[in-house]
Design an enzyme around this catalytic site. Structure first.
Site, PDB file in Angstrom:
ATOM      1  CG  ASP A 288      20.737  36.020  73.294  1.00  0.00           C
ATOM      2  OD1 ASP A 288      19.549  36.034  72.917  1.00  0.00           O
ATOM      3  OD2 ASP A 288      21.682  35.811  72.524  1.00  0.00           O
ATOM      4  CB  VAL A 289      23.038  37.818  79.182  1.00  0.00           C
ATOM      5  CG1 VAL A 289      23.255  37.868  80.681  1.00  0.00           C
ATOM      6  CG2 VAL A 289      23.808  36.643  78.578  1.00  0.00           C
TER       7      VAL A 289
ATOM      8  CG  ASP B 234      20.918  47.572  74.007  1.00  0.00           C
ATOM      9  OD1 ASP B 234      21.180  46.415  74.385  1.00  0.00           O
ATOM     10  OD2 ASP B 234      21.431  48.085  72.978  1.00  0.00           O
TER      11      ASP B 234
ATOM     12  NE  ARG C  87      33.327  32.502  80.764  1.00  0.00           N
ATOM     13  CZ  ARG C  87      33.545  31.185  80.904  1.00  0.00           C
ATOM     14  NH1 ARG C  87      34.775  30.710  80.837  1.00  0.00           N
ATOM     15  NH2 ARG C  87      32.533  30.357  81.095  1.00  0.00           N
TER      16      ARG C  87
ATOM     17  CG  ASN D 231      32.775  43.037  76.282  1.00  0.00           C
ATOM     18  OD1 ASN D 231      32.352  43.581  75.261  1.00  0.00           O
ATOM     19  ND2 ASN D 231      32.477  41.805  76.603  1.00  0.00           N
TER      20      ASN D 231
ATOM     21  CG  ASN E 217      32.281  36.581  80.429  1.00  0.00           C
ATOM     22  OD1 ASN E 217      32.677  36.459  81.569  1.00  0.00           O
ATOM     23  ND2 ASN E 217      31.366  35.777  79.878  1.00  0.00           N
TER      24      ASN E 217
ATOM     25  CG  ASP F 229      32.066  28.919  86.526  1.00  0.00           C
ATOM     26  OD1 ASP F 229      32.167  28.555  85.354  1.00  0.00           O
ATOM     27  OD2 ASP F 229      32.165  30.113  86.876  1.00  0.00           O
TER      28      ASP F 229
ATOM     29  NE  ARG G 125      27.392  26.859  83.187  1.00  0.00           N
ATOM     30  CZ  ARG G 125      27.875  27.909  82.549  1.00  0.00           C
ATOM     31  NH1 ARG G 125      29.127  28.294  82.772  1.00  0.00           N
ATOM     32  NH2 ARG G 125      27.124  28.580  81.700  1.00  0.00           N
TER      33      ARG G 125
ATOM     34  CG  HIS H 168      32.948  33.204  84.895  1.00  0.00           C
ATOM     35  ND1 HIS H 168      32.274  32.016  85.038  1.00  0.00           N
ATOM     36  CD2 HIS H 168      32.420  33.781  83.778  1.00  0.00           C
ATOM     37  CE1 HIS H 168      31.386  31.883  84.083  1.00  0.00           C
ATOM     38  NE2 HIS H 168      31.463  32.940  83.287  1.00  0.00           N
TER      39      HIS H 168
END
Ligand SMILES: NC(=O)C1=CN([C@@H]2O[C@H](COP(=O)(O)OP(=O)(O)OC[C@H]3O[C@@H](n4cnc5c(N)ncnc54)[C@H](O)[C@@H]3O)[C@@H](O)[C@H]2O)C=CC1
Ligand SMILES: CC(=O)C(=O)O
Length: 308
Positions: free
Chosen positions: A18-19, A40, A94, A101, A126, A154, A157, A181
């Protein structure tokens, strides 16, 4: 931009989820690079995303090419945007993603090494601050060439929320979320302003801001969005694409991004000048006593995750 403008730079995006694909789409709509490389291990998904994104390049004013690539090719790019990794499931934070990750990051960086000496790594996956720290260690690239998108999102936002409450465009508001974050982030209210006028004096008579409520709303926005649609991709898509532009065009724009803080021993977000070398320099922000304490706490929280 005129017809057939050809940019020569290459941006590799690791992760065709998605990102990653939303960042690619943003880079197609506002072109800054000649080539966008999508990497990927899920080859079928990757190739389908490349086909779909390639169709979006047909909008008349660019020669951006989207293609599938290997990790090795990615290591020869101007910028590598790392979105590869798991995202939060309901109830996860996260930092809960660190085990999965960090392993993905290490193997991806091993596969990309050796990097071109001027490659900038832009970490998005993340927990972004902790992964930015490890990305620098694994890649051995100069510290200024490894950036995490950090609290830029952030801060965007926060400005959006303030814009609605103050009745002023978000672009006319200067306000930063700093630190992690994540949970320990904080708003530097002592520096929030509208057109250089401190926020407290710049509001219309009668307008009151509940700073704690606004900070909590800002921090909780990702969770609120994910609860309904499962991912946050457009906000970070715009933010990461704009950072790519700032790097490639050596814009020297000031953004709150995550980078290594010598004094604190972690990567976290403070304002920095962004250019072709990544973080060109930090911008000293004179925080008040309470904010300094929050910054220290944020660094301690991140250290715990690094050492976990
Ligand atoms: N920093 C920020 O502000 C934001 C960060 N994120 C983070 O971005 C990450 C990605 O999120 P989504 O795209 O929604 O997840 P997703 O699950 O849709 O996509 C992740 C992709 O990474 C791929 N991948 C796994 N290992 C790889 C490797 N070694 N090389 C290349 N690709 C690999 C997967 O196959 C998958 O396609 C998550 O960690 C999420 O928390 C998401 C939104 C905002
Ligand atoms: C997922 C995430 O980190 C965000 O949207 O802020």
């Amino acid at each position: 931009m005129s017809q057939n403008t050809k940019h020569t730079s290459q941006i590799a995006i690791l992760g065709a989820g998605d990102v990653g694909t939303t960042i690619a789409y943003s880079l197609i709509m506002n072109p800054v690079a000649g080539d966008i490389l999508i990497v990927d291990p899920k080859e079928e998904v990757r190739d389908a995303q490349v086909q779909d994104l390639s169709d979006a390049t047909f909008h008349g004013n660019t020669t951006t090419r989207v293609r599938a690539g290997t990790h090795k090719e990615a290591g020869q790019s101007d910028i590598v945007v790392i979105t590869a990794g798991a995202k939060q499931k309901k109830g996860e934070s996260r930092t809960d993603l660190i085990g999965r990750n960090k392993a993905i990051l290490e193997s991806a960086i091993n596969d990309m090494t050796p990097f071109r000496s001027d490659t900038v790594l832009l970490i998005v996956a993340n927990p972004v601050d902790v992964l930015a720290y490890f990305a620098q260690q694994f890649s051995k690239l100069p510290k200024n060439q490894v950036i995490g998108s950090g609290t830029f999102l952030d801060s965007a936002r926060l400005r959006g929320i303030l814009a609605t409450k103050a009745g002023v465009a978000a672009s006319s508001i200067d306000a930063y979320v700093l630190g992690e974050h994540g949970e320990s982030q904080f708003v530097a209210w002592s520096h929030a302003s509208i057109a250089g006028v401190p926020l407290s004096s710049a509001l219309e008579t009668g307008t009151r801001l509940d700073q704690n409520a606004i900070a909590e709303e800002t921090k909780g926005k990702a969770t609120a969005i994910m609860e309904s649609k499962g991912a946050t991709n457009y906000g970070i898509g715009g933010v990461a694409a704009s950072l790519c532009k700032s790097i490639l065009f050596d814009e020297r724009i000031v953004r709150p991004v995550s980078f290594f803080q010598e004094e604190l021993g972690v990567c976290l977000s403070l304002p920095a000048v962004i250019g072709r070398k990544g973080v060109v320099r930090s911008v000293e922000i004179p925080l008040d006593g309470e904010e300094k304490g929050k910054l220290k706490k944020s660094a301690e929280a991140l250290k715990e995750v690094i050492n976990s």
